[in-house]
Design a protein around this motif. Structure first.
Motif, PDB file in Angstrom:
ATOM      1  N   LEU A  80       0.835  -1.207   0.000  1.00  0.00           N
ATOM      2  CA  LEU A  80       0.000   0.000   0.000  1.00  0.00           C
ATOM      3  C   LEU A  80       0.867   1.253   0.000  1.00  0.00           C
ATOM      4  O   LEU A  80       0.357   2.357  -0.203  1.00  0.00           O
ATOM      5  CB  LEU A  80      -0.923   0.011   1.231  1.00  0.00           C
ATOM      6  CG  LEU A  80      -1.971  -1.095   1.316  1.00  0.00           C
ATOM      7  CD1 LEU A  80      -2.897  -0.845   2.500  1.00  0.00           C
ATOM      8  CD2 LEU A  80      -2.774  -1.193   0.025  1.00  0.00           C
ATOM      9  N   GLY A 122       5.404   2.076  -0.375  1.00  0.00           N
ATOM     10  CA  GLY A 122       6.463   2.020  -1.396  1.00  0.00           C
ATOM     11  C   GLY A 122       6.460   0.727  -2.192  1.00  0.00           C
ATOM     12  O   GLY A 122       6.868   0.706  -3.351  1.00  0.00           O
ATOM     13  N   LYS A 131     -16.100  -4.393  -4.573  1.00  0.00           N
ATOM     14  CA  LYS A 131     -15.883  -4.348  -3.119  1.00  0.00           C
ATOM     15  C   LYS A 131     -15.519  -5.718  -2.556  1.00  0.00           C
ATOM     16  O   LYS A 131     -14.851  -5.810  -1.536  1.00  0.00           O
ATOM     17  CB  LYS A 131     -17.153  -3.835  -2.410  1.00  0.00           C
ATOM     18  CG  LYS A 131     -17.331  -2.327  -2.535  1.00  0.00           C
ATOM     19  CD  LYS A 131     -16.258  -1.555  -1.780  1.00  0.00           C
ATOM     20  CE  LYS A 131     -16.045  -0.168  -2.330  1.00  0.00           C
ATOM     21  NZ  LYS A 131     -14.629   0.158  -2.546  1.00  0.00           N
ATOM     22  N   LEU A 135      -6.201  -1.044  -7.898  1.00  0.00           N
ATOM     23  CA  LEU A 135      -5.396  -0.600  -9.032  1.00  0.00           C
ATOM     24  C   LEU A 135      -4.124  -0.006  -8.448  1.00  0.00           C
ATOM     25  O   LEU A 135      -4.137   1.111  -7.903  1.00  0.00           O
ATOM     26  CB  LEU A 135      -6.169   0.460  -9.826  1.00  0.00           C
ATOM     27  CG  LEU A 135      -5.927   0.447 -11.319  1.00  0.00           C
ATOM     28  CD1 LEU A 135      -6.271  -0.926 -11.908  1.00  0.00           C
ATOM     29  CD2 LEU A 135      -6.775   1.511 -12.008  1.00  0.00           C
ATOM     30  N   PHE A 195     -13.557   6.074 -10.116  1.00  0.00           N
ATOM     31  CA  PHE A 195     -12.264   6.687  -9.808  1.00  0.00           C
ATOM     32  C   PHE A 195     -12.401   8.200  -9.701  1.00  0.00           C
ATOM     33  O   PHE A 195     -11.794   8.819  -8.827  1.00  0.00           O
ATOM     34  CB  PHE A 195     -11.233   6.285 -10.865  1.00  0.00           C
ATOM     35  CG  PHE A 195     -10.694   4.899 -10.661  1.00  0.00           C
ATOM     36  CD1 PHE A 195     -11.464   3.790 -10.981  1.00  0.00           C
ATOM     37  CD2 PHE A 195      -9.445   4.698 -10.090  1.00  0.00           C
ATOM     38  CE1 PHE A 195     -10.990   2.508 -10.751  1.00  0.00           C
ATOM     39  CE2 PHE A 195      -8.957   3.411  -9.861  1.00  0.00           C
ATOM     40  CZ  PHE A 195      -9.735   2.321 -10.198  1.00  0.00           C
ATOM     41  N   ASP A 233       4.158   5.908  -7.719  1.00  0.00           N
ATOM     42  CA  ASP A 233       4.584   4.532  -8.007  1.00  0.00           C
ATOM     43  C   ASP A 233       4.102   4.012  -9.348  1.00  0.00           C
ATOM     44  O   ASP A 233       4.469   2.908  -9.746  1.00  0.00           O
ATOM     45  CB  ASP A 233       4.070   3.607  -6.888  1.00  0.00           C
ATOM     46  CG  ASP A 233       4.767   3.902  -5.571  1.00  0.00           C
ATOM     47  OD1 ASP A 233       4.070   4.062  -4.550  1.00  0.00           O
ATOM     48  OD2 ASP A 233       6.001   4.035  -5.585  1.00  0.00           O
TER      49      ASP A 233
HETATM   50  C1  SDX Z   1       2.949   5.979  -1.652  1.00  0.00           C
HETATM   51  O1  SDX Z   1       1.465   8.987   1.957  1.00  0.00           O
HETATM   52  C2  SDX Z   1       2.351   9.188   1.081  1.00  0.00           C
HETATM   53  O2  SDX Z   1       2.793  10.315   0.792  1.00  0.00           O
HETATM   54  C3  SDX Z   1       2.900   7.964   0.389  1.00  0.00           C
HETATM   55  C4  SDX Z   1       3.825   8.205  -0.793  1.00  0.00           C
HETATM   56  C5  SDX Z   1       5.151   8.782  -0.367  1.00  0.00           C
HETATM   57  O3  SDX Z   1       5.802   9.453  -1.193  1.00  0.00           O
HETATM   58  O4  SDX Z   1       5.596   8.490   0.778  1.00  0.00           O
HETATM   59  O5  SDX Z   1       3.208   9.099  -1.706  1.00  0.00           O
HETATM   60  C6  SDX Z   1       4.149   6.895  -1.535  1.00  0.00           C
HETATM   61  O6  SDX Z   1       2.792   5.142  -0.806  1.00  0.00           O
HETATM   62  C7  SDX Z   1       1.970   6.195  -2.764  1.00  0.00           C
HETATM   63  C8  SDX Z   1       0.742   5.231  -2.669  1.00  0.00           C
HETATM   64  C9  SDX Z   1       1.161   3.855  -3.229  1.00  0.00           C
HETATM   65  N1  SDX Z   1       0.076   2.867  -2.956  1.00  0.00           N
HETATM   66  C10 SDX Z   1      -0.658   2.373  -3.982  1.00  0.00           C
HETATM   67  O7  SDX Z   1      -0.585   2.740  -5.150  1.00  0.00           O
HETATM   68  C11 SDX Z   1      -1.610   1.262  -3.537  1.00  0.00           C
HETATM   69  C12 SDX Z   1      -3.005   1.525  -4.115  1.00  0.00           C
HETATM   70  N2  SDX Z   1      -3.581   2.708  -3.449  1.00  0.00           N
HETATM   71  C13 SDX Z   1      -4.345   2.535  -2.278  1.00  0.00           C
HETATM   72  O8  SDX Z   1      -4.333   1.389  -1.587  1.00  0.00           O
HETATM   73  C14 SDX Z   1      -4.803   3.812  -1.583  1.00  0.00           C
HETATM   74  O9  SDX Z   1      -5.197   4.706  -2.553  1.00  0.00           O
HETATM   75  C15 SDX Z   1      -3.808   4.474  -0.638  1.00  0.00           C
HETATM   76  C16 SDX Z   1      -3.264   3.486   0.336  1.00  0.00           C
HETATM   77  C17 SDX Z   1      -2.706   5.095  -1.404  1.00  0.00           C
HETATM   78  C18 SDX Z   1      -4.548   5.563   0.109  1.00  0.00           C
HETATM   79  O10 SDX Z   1      -5.510   4.945   0.894  1.00  0.00           O
HETATM   80  P1  SDX Z   1      -6.534   5.791   1.811  1.00  0.00           P
HETATM   81  O11 SDX Z   1      -6.192   7.241   1.776  1.00  0.00           O
HETATM   82  O12 SDX Z   1      -6.619   5.095   3.122  1.00  0.00           O
HETATM   83  O13 SDX Z   1      -7.887   5.696   1.027  1.00  0.00           O
HETATM   84  P2  SDX Z   1      -8.947   4.512   1.173  1.00  0.00           P
HETATM   85  O14 SDX Z   1      -8.230   3.183   1.162  1.00  0.00           O
HETATM   86  O15 SDX Z   1      -9.853   4.833   2.307  1.00  0.00           O
HETATM   87  O16 SDX Z   1      -9.738   4.643  -0.221  1.00  0.00           O
HETATM   88  C19 SDX Z   1     -10.811   5.576  -0.372  1.00  0.00           C
HETATM   89  C20 SDX Z   1     -11.774   4.943  -1.386  1.00  0.00           C
HETATM   90  C21 SDX Z   1     -12.175   3.533  -0.992  1.00  0.00           C
HETATM   91  O17 SDX Z   1     -13.404   3.280  -1.609  1.00  0.00           O
HETATM   92  P3  SDX Z   1     -14.772   3.425  -0.678  1.00  0.00           P
HETATM   93  O18 SDX Z   1     -14.592   2.481   0.489  1.00  0.00           O
HETATM   94  O19 SDX Z   1     -14.828   4.906  -0.275  1.00  0.00           O
HETATM   95  O20 SDX Z   1     -15.916   3.053  -1.613  1.00  0.00           O
HETATM   96  O21 SDX Z   1     -11.094   4.803  -2.652  1.00  0.00           O
HETATM   97  C22 SDX Z   1     -10.955   3.417  -2.961  1.00  0.00           C
HETATM   98  C23 SDX Z   1     -11.165   2.658  -1.683  1.00  0.00           C
HETATM   99  O22 SDX Z   1     -11.689   1.341  -1.939  1.00  0.00           O
HETATM  100  N3  SDX Z   1      -9.586   3.240  -3.476  1.00  0.00           N
HETATM  101  C24 SDX Z   1      -9.250   2.471  -4.503  1.00  0.00           C
HETATM  102  C25 SDX Z   1      -7.876   2.656  -4.687  1.00  0.00           C
HETATM  103  N4  SDX Z   1      -7.415   3.504  -3.764  1.00  0.00           N
HETATM  104  C26 SDX Z   1      -8.491   3.875  -3.019  1.00  0.00           C
HETATM  105  N5  SDX Z   1     -10.009   1.642  -5.287  1.00  0.00           N
HETATM  106  C27 SDX Z   1      -9.321   0.991  -6.264  1.00  0.00           C
HETATM  107  N6  SDX Z   1      -7.996   1.114  -6.500  1.00  0.00           N
HETATM  108  C28 SDX Z   1      -7.243   1.949  -5.731  1.00  0.00           C
HETATM  109  N7  SDX Z   1      -5.928   2.062  -5.938  1.00  0.00           N
END
Ligand code: SDX
Length: 392
Positions: free
Chosen positions: A228, A230, A260, A266, A318, A328
């Protein structure tokens, strides 16, 4: 809230500290290191300059930068016994696990890095880890490839030397390639700090107990490893490869990401703070095109990534959740074009983030921040008395 404690899982609305290092504006997609726009630094600065800026607060002049690099080079040898630790790992070990172990193990060979109270002692520990960490990064890759654990050439620049240590091999010496050096320099700058993200918060809270710098960094490396955070840069490439194997069927993966009941996300999309484009992703996407064409690399994965991005940006699920490509999403495509294996991608993220972790740790210590110790809302059993085992 129970009147005293406000519950905030994941600290979504909690400010853990005051900091003068990095500024993010999630709505506008702004990222600045010590007030300098990331777009300018990525174009005009080099990684060591940015490391100095993040840690000490100002861009160094020529003398300061030369002294900083010289001090770092004076600590760029790793104790030979560390090789025995690396040798003990199975070849299948993930480089992030090796790197966090080695970073912590370095404490045993650098005891002066533990009790650092004065700025002088902190500086000494900082240049030590900046000198030794690139060696650990290169050796984790060499271990994976069964190459001897050797050094590079200290007469080279910081980033050039990292590439030399990573890629030189007995049957051919590594020839410097400006495209690779510039690409890695830019990527490391773009990863250098990002305020209170998961791994940086881990470094801060570990360091807040006055545990040493190296073990605080080791904790940060462990947190960064998660997919989730790096670890996403590796997961993005694995996802794109799966889509390619599937005949490029992005629709199926988009559906999975919105389902869900399906844990699949993604990878490389979404961000806790950015509710607009991640400015780093914009720069890396352009760099990916440049680097691949400069290297003459044709990679269908890049087209799949662009197709997926286009589809996601037009998809209501989205759009409603303000999910954009993050840092990333495209970075792994460049690492791959550079010949870096996918399990090393998050190690490269750690190499970039090292100065940011150091800067944040140093600020926390200089400001004498209190030990991090959050509270909770208790939801367990009320008082009950012990029953002897015969009666259970
Ligand atoms: C990094 O924090 C930082 O600055 C980190 C970083 C850094 O430089 O240090 O930027 C580096 O870690 C970038 C993020 C890399 N991670 C990913 O790419 C993994 C995929 N992304 C997610 O898992 C998610 O978006 C997070 C972890 C990045 C953020 O999660 P949050 O803020 O806790 O948001 P959430 O999980 O509560 O999601 C909100 C909604 C949810 O849907 P609902 O429950 O509201 O219906 O958005 C959905 C999530 O299901 N969602 C996604 C999604 N990311 C969020 N749905 C599908 N695919 C996704 N990638």
């Amino acid at each position: 809230t129970n009147g005293v404690i406000t519950l905030d899982p994941g600290y979504k609305n909690t400010g853990s500290c005051q900091s003068a290092i990095t500024f993010l504006d999630g709505e506008k997609g702004i990222l600045r290191y010590r007030g300098y726009a990331i777009e300018e630094l990525a174009e005009k600065a080099d990684f060591l300059e940015v490391a100095y800026l993040l840690i000490f607060g100002e861009l160094p002049n020529k003398e300061q930068l030369e002294k900083f690099h010289a001090d770092i080079k004076s600590h760029s040898v790793v104790d030979d016994d560390v090789k025995k630790i690396i040798d003990a790992f199975p070849k299948s070990a993930h480089p992030m696990g090796v790197l966090s172990s080695l970073t912590s193990a370095l404490t045993a060979f650098n005891p002066s890095s533990v009790n650092v109270d004065s700025e002088e002692e902190m500086y000494n520990a900082i240049v030590r880890i900046l000198g030794k960490f690139p060696v650990l990064v290169a050796w984790t890759m060499r271990k994976k490839r069964g190459l001897p654990l050797e050094y590079g050439d200290d007469n080279l620049g910081y980033v050039e030397n990292v590439l030399k240590m990573m890629f030189k091999s007995p049957n051919h010496d590594y020839v410097q390639n400006e495209v690779l050096v510039n690409a890695l320099d830019k990527l490391l700058i773009l990863h250098a700090d990002h305020e209170q993200n998961c791994s940086t918060s881990t470094v801060r809270i570990t360091g807040s107990s006055h545990a040493g710098l190296f073990v605080s960094l080791s904790a940060g490396i462990s947190a960064l490893w998660g997919p989730l955070h790096g670890g996403a840069n590796q997961a993005v490439l694995e996802m794109l490869e799966a889509i390619k194997e599937d005949g490029g069927d992005t629709k199926k993966y988009m559906a999975k990401a919105k389902d869900k009941n399906d844990p699949f996300r993604l990878m490389g999309f979404g961000h806790r703070v950015y509710k607009n484009f991640d400015p780093r992703a914009k720069i890396i996407k352009v760099a990916a095109d440049e680097v691949l064409s400069d290297l003459g690399v044709e990679d269908p994965i890049l087209d799949i990534a662009k197709g997926l991005e286009k589809e996601a940006l037009e998809d209501q699920y989205f759009v409603d959740r303000k999910l954009y490509p993050n840092v990333d999403f495209y970075s792994g495509i460049i690492y791959r074009a550079m010949g870096i294996p996918v399990e090393m991608f998050t190690v490269m993220f750690a190499l970039g983030r090292l100065p940011g972790w150091i800067a944040q740790w140093r600020e926390m210590r200089l400001r004498k921040e209190p030990i991090g110790r959050p509270r909770q809302l208790y939801t367990g059993e009320t008082l009950r008395s012990f029953t002897p085992i015969e009666k259970r």
